[in-house]
Motif scaffolding. Structure first.
Motif, mmCIF file in Angstrom:
data_model
loop_
_atom_site.group_PDB
_atom_site.id
_atom_site.type_symbol
_atom_site.label_atom_id
_atom_site.label_comp_id
_atom_site.label_asym_id
_atom_site.label_seq_id
_atom_site.Cartn_x
_atom_site.Cartn_y
_atom_site.Cartn_z
ATOM 1 N N THR A 179 35.281 39.062 57.732
ATOM 2 C CA THR A 179 35.441 40.309 56.989
ATOM 3 C C THR A 179 36.456 41.249 57.634
ATOM 4 O OG1 THR A 179 33.259 40.291 55.952
ATOM 5 C CG2 THR A 179 34.256 42.440 56.330
ATOM 6 N N LYS A 180 36.370 41.440 58.939
ATOM 7 C CA LYS A 180 37.255 42.384 59.613
ATOM 8 C C LYS A 180 38.712 41.971 59.466
ATOM 9 C CE LYS A 180 38.064 44.733 64.018
ATOM 10 N NZ LYS A 180 37.522 45.011 65.382
ATOM 11 N N GLN A 181 39.003 40.716 59.699
ATOM 12 C CA GLN A 181 40.377 40.233 59.587
ATOM 13 C C GLN A 181 40.891 40.373 58.157
ATOM 14 O OE1 GLN A 181 41.129 35.971 59.675
ATOM 15 N NE2 GLN A 181 42.792 36.299 61.152
ATOM 16 N N LEU A 182 40.056 40.023 57.187
ATOM 17 C CA LEU A 182 40.462 40.120 55.791
ATOM 18 C C LEU A 182 40.717 41.579 55.404
ATOM 19 C CD1 LEU A 182 40.895 38.420 53.225
ATOM 20 C CD2 LEU A 182 38.533 38.887 52.615
ATOM 21 N N ALA A 183 39.851 42.472 55.877
ATOM 22 C CA ALA A 183 40.028 43.899 55.590
ATOM 23 C C ALA A 183 41.329 44.423 56.185
ATOM 24 C CB ALA A 183 38.839 44.688 56.128
ATOM 25 N N GLN A 184 41.680 43.968 57.366
ATOM 26 C CA GLN A 184 42.923 44.396 58.013
ATOM 27 C C GLN A 184 44.144 43.930 57.223
ATOM 28 O OE1 GLN A 184 42.289 42.695 61.904
ATOM 29 N NE2 GLN A 184 41.381 44.574 62.735
ATOM 30 N N ARG A 185 44.062 42.778 56.612
ATOM 31 C CA ARG A 185 45.168 42.263 55.790
ATOM 32 C C ARG A 185 45.248 42.982 54.448
ATOM 33 N NH1 ARG A 185 43.595 36.480 54.974
ATOM 34 N NH2 ARG A 185 45.608 36.299 53.909
ATOM 35 N N GLN A 186 44.106 43.354 53.915
ATOM 36 C CA GLN A 186 44.051 43.955 52.590
ATOM 37 C C GLN A 186 44.398 45.449 52.592
ATOM 38 O OE1 GLN A 186 42.960 43.986 48.328
ATOM 39 N NE2 GLN A 186 43.969 42.659 49.764
ATOM 40 N N LEU A 187 44.059 46.146 53.647
ATOM 41 C CA LEU A 187 44.234 47.598 53.701
ATOM 42 C C LEU A 187 45.662 48.067 53.411
ATOM 43 C CD1 LEU A 187 43.110 50.406 54.211
ATOM 44 C CD2 LEU A 187 43.350 49.996 56.669
ATOM 45 N N PRO A 188 46.707 47.491 54.040
ATOM 46 C CA PRO A 188 48.076 47.963 53.743
ATOM 47 C C PRO A 188 48.473 47.742 52.282
ATOM 48 C CG PRO A 188 48.030 46.610 55.734
ATOM 49 C CD PRO A 188 46.700 46.455 55.081
ATOM 50 N N VAL A 189 47.950 46.684 51.670
ATOM 51 C CA VAL A 189 48.274 46.393 50.273
ATOM 52 C C VAL A 189 47.696 47.473 49.376
ATOM 53 C CG1 VAL A 189 48.078 44.707 48.412
ATOM 54 C CG2 VAL A 189 48.243 43.929 50.781
#
Length: 253
Positions: A208-218
């Protein structure tokens, strides 16, 4: 009856929402603003059995049922292009593009015998359906079917996970049933939209944390694109709210 079709790379289908498999959604978390789109279908439709098998069913108060697709989606306004669409209308990620793009115009959420209806280009699309184009559908079967079968297999494999998400959502957000019932009455396909964070929480996704970090800038980028545009008010609000959720998940230990 044989049906002909060939893509002309006009880029017209590369605008707006893009349905994805879970696999493709998470592989492109740094590219697409993600959510889950719930599309209900009432009993009696020819697509009901397929929707029920690839989605879930929900009981209504009148003892009837809805079949509901729960689809990971790149949530983009219809006027905006796919982030991977280049200025020359070609795909910038052609070699790794999502299964949904490879299978177009076919749609594995629909029974194969009904796929011919999808070979009629939408208004302004420049698809070639003349007799010089390849035969792609014959005797109620897709002819070149590798991509179709691959996407269908991915959809089938993700059903248990989506049903677990549906069970969690119905338990903790029971009002969604009323929203789905209302959406099912719409002449066009009505939708209910839920956040990526709700899925990650419900399924206890391990990364979850890694995915959230990738999704946030988008999400932040799309919030900026849609700020101040009246037709995109709802999109902007969702991007902003989802970005806050992703920021929280991204910062958790």
């Amino acid at each position: 009856m044989a049906r002909h079709f060939q893509c002309t790379a006009c880029g017209k289908c590369c605008y707006g929402q893009l349905p994805l498999t879970i696999k493709d959604a998470f592989a492109n978390a740094e590219r697409f603003p993600l959510c889950f789109v719930w599309t209900p279908l009432r009993q009696g439709s020819k697509d009901y059995p397929m929707v029920a098998s690839l989605g879930t069913t929900i009981k209504l108060a009148d003892r009837k049922e809805l079949a509901v697709l729960i689809v990971p989606t790149a949530y983009i306004p219809s006027e905006l292009p796919c982030p991977a669409l280049l200025e020359n209308n070609l795909c910038g990620i052609h070699a790794e593009k999502p299964a949904r793009c490879k299978t177009m115009p076919f749609y594995p959420y629909r029974d194969e015998q009904y796929q011919a209806e999808l070979l009629i280009p939408r208004k302004s699309w420049e698809c070639d359906t003349s007799e010089v184009a390849p035969i792609v559908f014959q005797d109620k079967r897709v002819v070149f079917r590798d991509d179709f079968d691959t996407e269908r297999q991915d959809l089938e494999e993700q059903v248990p996970l989506l049903r677990r998400y549906a069970e969690f959502t119905l338990k903790y957000s029971p009002m969604i049933v009323d929203s789905l019932a209302k959406a099912s009455m719409s002449q066009k396909a009505g939708q209910v939209v839920t956040s990526l964070s709700s899925f990650l929480t419900a399924t206890k996704y391990s990364d979850t944390k890694q995915l959230a970090q990738r999704q946030l800038p988008v999400l932040n980028a799309f919030a900026e694109k849609t700020v101040g545009h009246k037709p995109h008010v709802d999109f902007h609000k969702k991007y902003t709210d989802w970005a806050k959720e992703m920021a929280y998940l991204a910062s958790r230990p």
